[in-house]
Design an enzyme around this catalytic site. Structure first.
Site, PDB file in Angstrom:
ATOM      1  N   GLN A 166      -3.526  -0.378  29.607  1.00  0.00           N
ATOM      2  CA  GLN A 166      -2.298  -0.270  30.393  1.00  0.00           C
ATOM      3  C   GLN A 166      -1.081  -0.655  29.550  1.00  0.00           C
ATOM      4  O   GLN A 166       0.045  -0.351  29.924  1.00  0.00           O
ATOM      5  CB  GLN A 166      -2.376  -1.189  31.629  1.00  0.00           C
ATOM      6  CG  GLN A 166      -3.399  -0.722  32.644  1.00  0.00           C
ATOM      7  CD  GLN A 166      -3.461  -1.576  33.899  1.00  0.00           C
ATOM      8  OE1 GLN A 166      -4.530  -2.019  34.278  1.00  0.00           O
ATOM      9  NE2 GLN A 166      -2.342  -1.801  34.564  1.00  0.00           N
ATOM     10  N   ARG A 226      -3.010  -4.413  41.417  1.00  0.00           N
ATOM     11  CA  ARG A 226      -1.961  -3.636  42.079  1.00  0.00           C
ATOM     12  C   ARG A 226      -0.913  -4.525  42.735  1.00  0.00           C
ATOM     13  O   ARG A 226      -0.593  -4.368  43.918  1.00  0.00           O
ATOM     14  CB  ARG A 226      -2.553  -2.681  43.102  1.00  0.00           C
ATOM     15  CG  ARG A 226      -1.592  -1.524  43.365  1.00  0.00           C
ATOM     16  CD  ARG A 226      -2.183  -0.507  44.255  1.00  0.00           C
ATOM     17  NE  ARG A 226      -1.329   0.672  44.337  1.00  0.00           N
ATOM     18  CZ  ARG A 226      -1.798   1.893  44.480  1.00  0.00           C
ATOM     19  NH1 ARG A 226      -3.092   2.101  44.545  1.00  0.00           N
ATOM     20  NH2 ARG A 226      -0.986   2.910  44.573  1.00  0.00           N
ATOM     21  N   CYS A 227      -0.410  -5.479  41.959  1.00  0.00           N
ATOM     22  CA  CYS A 227       0.716  -6.269  42.465  1.00  0.00           C
ATOM     23  C   CYS A 227       1.366  -6.907  41.264  1.00  0.00           C
ATOM     24  O   CYS A 227       0.789  -6.980  40.198  1.00  0.00           O
ATOM     25  CB  CYS A 227       0.254  -7.350  43.432  1.00  0.00           C
ATOM     26  SG  CYS A 227      -0.737  -8.626  42.682  1.00  0.00           S
ATOM     27  N   GLU A 249       3.083  -0.876  44.095  1.00  0.00           N
ATOM     28  CA  GLU A 249       2.232  -1.975  44.510  1.00  0.00           C
ATOM     29  C   GLU A 249       2.564  -2.513  45.888  1.00  0.00           C
ATOM     30  O   GLU A 249       1.783  -3.264  46.465  1.00  0.00           O
ATOM     31  CB  GLU A 249       2.310  -3.073  43.446  1.00  0.00           C
ATOM     32  CG  GLU A 249       2.005  -2.456  42.093  1.00  0.00           C
ATOM     33  CD  GLU A 249       2.007  -3.427  40.938  1.00  0.00           C
ATOM     34  OE1 GLU A 249       1.153  -3.276  40.061  1.00  0.00           O
ATOM     35  OE2 GLU A 249       2.843  -4.324  40.917  1.00  0.00           O
TER      36      GLU A 249
END
Ligand SMILES: Cc1cc2nc3c(=O)[nH]c(=O)nc-3n(C[C@H](O)[C@H](O)[C@H](O)COP(=O)(O)OP(=O)(O)OC[C@H]3O[C@@H](n4cnc5c(N)ncnc54)[C@H](O)[C@@H]3O)c2cc1C
Lengths: 287, 806
Positions: B237, B384-385, B760
């Site tokens: 990522q 996802r945050c 997110e």
């Protein structure tokens, strides 16, 4: 998640298959749809040295009516069961239960023979076959024999299938016209085995239960026939007290393992509820 | 002008710029199975590596015998910690300032920990080799419960740290203690609690779960001995960060390391950090001189590479009788597993958990976080945050519901009463953040009106009465959630990773024919950057999005960036893209002025070119300007039309939203049905509404999974029992509820295009909505808080504990 090495055989007849099994001994395993066996091989929980693929044997396929029975070839896939008019008309519960197995991908490959021969208490077909009074034809180099589904299951992954034998077909007596049936399965999601499931086949007469058979999936190391529970509802109109008694009788024979689906107490409790709901739904569709 | 002259609307539409529901350009290859993922990389002579893993959660490694493994046909090498010590790589630094074993060094500290790396000519041989390695262990007492980590008699896990009573984030209180992090004014907060009219206190746990991208973590490392260059294809990522980390720990010159992240099949925070697999594959390639591939399987991914959450949050709110909040006090016990491998900005041991005051105007607050070691896999990534923001949102949103219940107030009304007001922005929170913009009341009221909230509450009251009368066995819950995120890490004043400021970058090169290429330091894992980045450029410079190719993931060609996670791409790289585009536009304006023979100030930008003010027919399109940039630039100007921007954001962005979940639960089986789910998101300026909707659908599906069953669970003796998708809840389309989406638009005042980021939000806001629905359903039976996950059997157990089931 990589299987160990094995050799692959693809016989064209039952005779060749059982001969291979006899010659290769305990290290050989029949391969049907592979949807139970291959995952176990990938985890190396199963390490067969020889796989005998049954896909080349045309005689193991198909569904035919034989007098009062439907005879289903072992290599008939769950998808083919779902596509069969004979199954849908003669025994809707088989259609209903097949539709609750996994997902379309699994059902395109998974076979009825593999499902009943596997011996995993999580499989849905075994309890259903017991409920319907089915029997299995087992063939070996030494000949053929029929074993009732009710006598087949001895423990988890432990069945009456002897070394050298192949299950070639399943013979299911067609239930009486006007019977009612239901398969109630509680699962967490598509693709999950039952937290608990109950199969009911019954006939009604004058608003009362005339005959009844109840099977239970995944609440014991083997599939179960809940005979006491079935007897408890015969002659009744399935009033609340009777349903409670039947659920209690069914729960009394359950001995599930605690797993991520829930603790023992929960799995028994919902097992009782599946029995109650299946009885009610079966009675509602019976004529 | 004639009928054939395109209208302004047609010219704008032709650009497919910001606000357009442009179809995802990457889907053309993805939907045809033509993506190019790491496992598609096949290099000549490539070898395969795979791990021997520990069956024990805590044990001493007495002996590793590889003699039988080396006899397996195809097995070339077995790498252990002893091998790695020769290159000083038996341990590696983590992003959180800790160190982590690459391969078991004397001890194993969690089940499935990497013990040895078997290198073979194919994956089958590697697996045969694994089975032939004999490891002798001496099992030790496992430490599973984080609440027992700091007991006097707790087994000591990290022998390498014994006696070091200070770590990367200050003093340690115990051998199993990692850090204590405190924020806020303790005295003022204690005082607020001392004089509070109403108080609540609850231990709210956010269980351990896992990002579980469909594509697992993997890499191919190829070392060229002649050139001394290392090429790494990997599921990264943050490719540049990986390059720098490799340079630092492998002591290779950074320009001789090429990191390539091809298409990535989901990341969700799982692919930010560095894993033993990467190090071992690189070492194996250096040792063998051949490319080495390492691909995790599902079990390895779920049980060994970074988990998420595992926060146990004791939460207290002080309030007045009328429901005005006066203080917040939170203590978090954070279970980090065997190593602190949190992927947070380096100075933030608990991420941005101090956003825990949420959307509410708390006059004072105090937060303390204790991190501890246990015999579990390391991680603590932002699934996802933004860093620990989901935990914070869950904590405050659950606590506000508990307070509402205590006050006998409607939870929506309590929130409306305590929201930060529009005129308070920019708002300074009690725990130190500056919220950029918001209009919470409008969003909340829109949610309540659109869903018919009042009518739903009425229906719930009727259902409860019917349940009491024994007419139904179903209970109904309404889950309200109003979240504020903090994303876009981040400003160099408070964010860095290993000392590198968390800026991001964009380089745009326009070609003579009016097409161009843009490269960024971010890396899409499914977010659709190739589509949306081109849309920003299209609007900014008036070239159709279709004529802009977006490229990410190759550290040799992309400008340095910090990667994609924490909803940072749009707030940071999105800004860099706009700024680079504006540099292009400024040069274009000079060229146009020269060609149109007017002064620059006499030109105005008009959709897809420059026009002389007041003379509409004197116009030069951007396409023509591109051509001119390569043959007739003004005297003294360099030819070409390229720009680079490195953007250091002045502040974070603060997206927010109002969600409602309507749920029915059968108390006898615990089976729930999500009847309705409404999600209103405010992410500021909306670049592509279709992609936003897709992001919201995906994030809500994850939130649903997490709240309703998805967990990484260990038994009492440290065995991980959720190692496959059979038991780790991954919902299919059948289980997934129908999503209703909505929006308001409150642009970020400090972002060049006003965008805040949305990827997110739905995970952050969704989890509390689901959990509040379950809790709301049961509250009338007397419960204040039921821990997640709310799977069937736990719902049944709640009903049973509350006396609703015999
Ligand atoms: C994700 C997933 C979910 C699933 N969910 C369910 C579910 O909910 N309910 C359910 O019932 N099943 C489920 N299954 C199992 C599936 O139905 C299998 O297909 C079935 O259990 C086995 O059938 P098969 O044809 O695939 O057999 P195989 O996997 O090929 O064989 C299974 C075993 O039976 C033996 N065998 C196979 N055929 C014969 C034969 N003719 N004679 C003797 N021995 C034989 C094999 O040697 C092996 O030991 C699931 C499978 C998957 C992958």
């Amino acid at each position: 998640m990589i299987p160990g090495s094995f050799s692959y055989h693809r016989p064209a007849s039952v005779a060749d298959a059982v001969k291979l099994l006899a010659d290769l001994g305990e290290d050989a395993r029949p391969l049907a749809g592979g949807h139970s066996l291959v995952p176990m091989m990938k985890l190396r929980l199963a390490t067969p040295a020889h796989l005998i693929d049954l896909h080349g044997i045309a005689a193991l396929k198909g569904i035919r009516r034989d007098g009062q029975n439907l005879v289903i070839g072992a290599m008939t896939t769950q998808h083919e069961l779902l596509a069969s008019d004979d199954v849908a008309k003669a025994m809707p519960i088989l259609h209903e239960a097949a539709l609750l197995i996994a997902d379309p991908q699994v059902r395109y490959r998974g076979t009825i023979g593999g499902n009943v021969a596997n011996g995993d208490p999580g499989n849905d077909m075994p309890a259903l076959m017991m409920t319907l009074g089915a029997s299995y034809r087992l063939e070996s180099a030494g000949g053929a024999r029929d074993v009732a589904a009710a006598d087949f299951y001895q423990g988890a992954y432990f069945t009456a299938l002897e070394p050298g034998e192949i299950l070639t077909s399943v013979s299911v007596p067609v239930p009486a016209a006007g019977h009612g049936s239901a398969y109630e399965k509680l699962k967490r999601k598509v693709g999950d085995y039952a937290t608990a499931a109950a199969a009911v086949v019954l006939t009604m007469s004058g608003g009362k239960v005339a005959t009844c058979s109840i099977g239970l999936t995944n609440v014991h190391e083997t599939p179960l026939l809940a005979t006491d529970a079935a007897n408890a509802v015969i002659g009744t109109s399935l009033d609340a007290a009777t349903l409670k008694r039947a659920a209690a009788a069914a729960e009394a024979i359950m001995a599930p393992a605690a797993d991520a689906r829930g603790p023992v107490e929960y799995r028994k409790h919902v097992g009782g509820i599946m029995v109650t709901r299946a009885l009610q739904r079966a009675a509602a569709v019976a004529k | 002008m004639n009928d054939l002259t395109p209208t302004r609307e047609q010219r704008t539409a032709a650009l497919e710029g910001m606000g357009c529901k442009r179809k995802r350009v990457e889907d053309i290859r993805f939907t045809q199975g033509k993506g190019n993922y790491v496992d598609d990389v096949k290099l000549p002579g490539m070898l395969h590596g795979d791990f021997v893993r520990s069956p024990h959660p805590h044990a001493r490694v007495k002996k590793i015998d590889d003699s039988e493994a080396l006899k397996v046909p195809g097995v070339l090498a077995v790498i252990t910690a002893e091998t790695l010590k020769t290159v000083n790589l038996a341990w590696m630094p983590t992003l959180a300032g800790d160190v982590q074993m690459v391969l078991a060094d004397g001890k194993v500290l969690f089940q499935n920990q990497e013990v040895a790396f078997v290198v073979a000519t194919d994956r089958y041989a590697a697996d045969d080799g694994i089975n032939a390695v004999i490891v002798e262990y001496e099992p030790l007492a496992p430490l599973v419960d984080p609440f027992k980590a700091m007991d006097a008699n707790a087994p000591v896990l990290r022998e390498d740290l014994v006696g070091k009573m200070s770590g990367a984030h200050g003093p340690r209180k115990h051998d199993n203690h990692i850090f204590e992090w405190t924020v806020g004014d303790k005295e003022l907060t204690d005082a607020a609690f001392n004089k509070a009219e109403v108080k609540i206190k609850e231990m709210i746990s956010y269980h351990r779960t896992h990002p579980s991208p469909l594509e697992t973590c993997q890499c191919v490392c190829s070392f060229d001995k002649i050139k001394g260059e290392l090429t790494i294809y990997g599921t990264f990522q943050a490719p540049h960060v990986i390059r720098t980390v490799v340079a630092l720990i492998a002591k290779l010159p950074e320009h001789k390391i090429h990191v390539i992240a091809p298409d990535i099949g989901g990341g969700f925070g799982n692919k930010v950090g560095a894993y033993p697999g990467y190090i071992c594959a690189a070492v194996a390639s250096i040792v063998t001189g051949k490319p080495v591939k390492w691909v995790e399987d599902r079990i390895e991914n779920l049980t060994a590479t970074s988990f998420a959450r595992d926060y146990h949050m004791t939460t207290e709110i002080a309030a007045t009788k009328e429901g005005k909040v006066t203080g917040l006090r939170v203590h978090v016990l954070a279970d980090h597993g065997a190593f602190d491998a949190c992927a947070d900005p380096s100075k933030w041991p608990a991420g941005f958990f101090n956003i825990v005051t949420g959307s509410y105007d708390f006059p004072t607050a105090h937060l303390a976080v204790d991190g501890v070691y246990t015999n579990k896999a390391p991680g603590g990534v932002a699934y996802r945050c933004s860093f620990r923001v989901t935990e914070a949102a869950y904590c405050i949103e659950r606590a506000m519901d508990i307070l509402a219940q205590k006050l006998n107030m409607d939870p929506a009304e309590l929130r409306l009463k305590n929201f930060i007001k529009p005129e308070q922005f920019p708002y300074h929170s009690a725990l130190g953040w500056e919220y950029d913009s918001g209009d919470y009341h409008t969003a909340m009221r829109k949610m309540m009106e659109t869903t018919g909230y009042a009518a739903l509450r009425k229906e719930q009251a009727e259902k409860r009465a019917a349940f009491a009368r024994g007419e139904t066995r179903e209970i109904m819950g309404l889950g309200v959630s109003f979240f504020t995120e903090i994303v876009g890490a981040g400003p160099s004043k408070n964010c860095d990773i290993l000392g590198i400021a968390m800026f991001d970058s964009c380089e745009i090169r326009m070609h003579p024919t009016g097409a161009g290429i843009a490269r960024m330091g971010t890396k899409s894992q499914g977010q659709g950057h190739e589509t949306t980045w081109a849309q920003i450029i299209a609007t900014e410079i008036g070239i159709p999005a279709d004529n802009i190719m977006v490229e990410e993931g190759n550290t040799d060609t992309a400008p340095y960036g910090l990667g994609t996670y924490g909803s940072r791409s749009t707030p940071v790289a999105g800004a860099a893209i706009a700024m680079a585009a504006r540099k292009i536009k400024a040069k274009a304006q000079m060229i146009a002025a020269y060609k149109l023979e007017v002064h620059e100030d006499d030109l105005e930008f008009d959709i897809d070119g420059f026009r002389v003010k007041g003379l509409p027919e004197r116009f030069m399109s951007m396409k023509d300007i591109c051509w001119a940039a390569y043959n007739s630039v003004p005297p003294g100007m360099e030819p070409g039309l390229e720009a680079v921007s490195y953007y250091d954001p002045p502040n974070m962005t603060y997206p927010f939203g109002a969600y409602l979940c309507v749920m029915d639960i059968d108390v006898d089986t615990g089976v729930y049905k999500v009847r309705r789910f409404y999600a209103l998101d405010d992410c500021g300026t909306r670049i592509n509404p279709m992609i936003i909707e897709g992001q919201v659908h995906g994030g809500l599906t994850e939130a649903f999974a997490i709240a309703m069953g998805q967990e990484i669970r260990y038994d009492d003796v440290g065995n991980v029992v959720t190692g496959s998708f059979m038991d780790f809840f991954m919902p299919t389309a059948v289980e997934t509820p129908h999503w209703e989406t909505d929006f308001t638009v409150t642009p970020s005042p400090h972002h060049p295009i006003g965008a805040k980021g949305v990827g997110e939000s739905p995970n952050v806001g969704g989890v509390p909505a689901f959990s509040n629905a379950v809790n709301d359903a049961f509250s009338f039976l007397g419960s204040t808080h039921i821990q997640m996950p709310h799977d069937f059997w736990r719902n049944w157990k709640a009903a049973k504990d509350l006396g609703a089931v015999a």
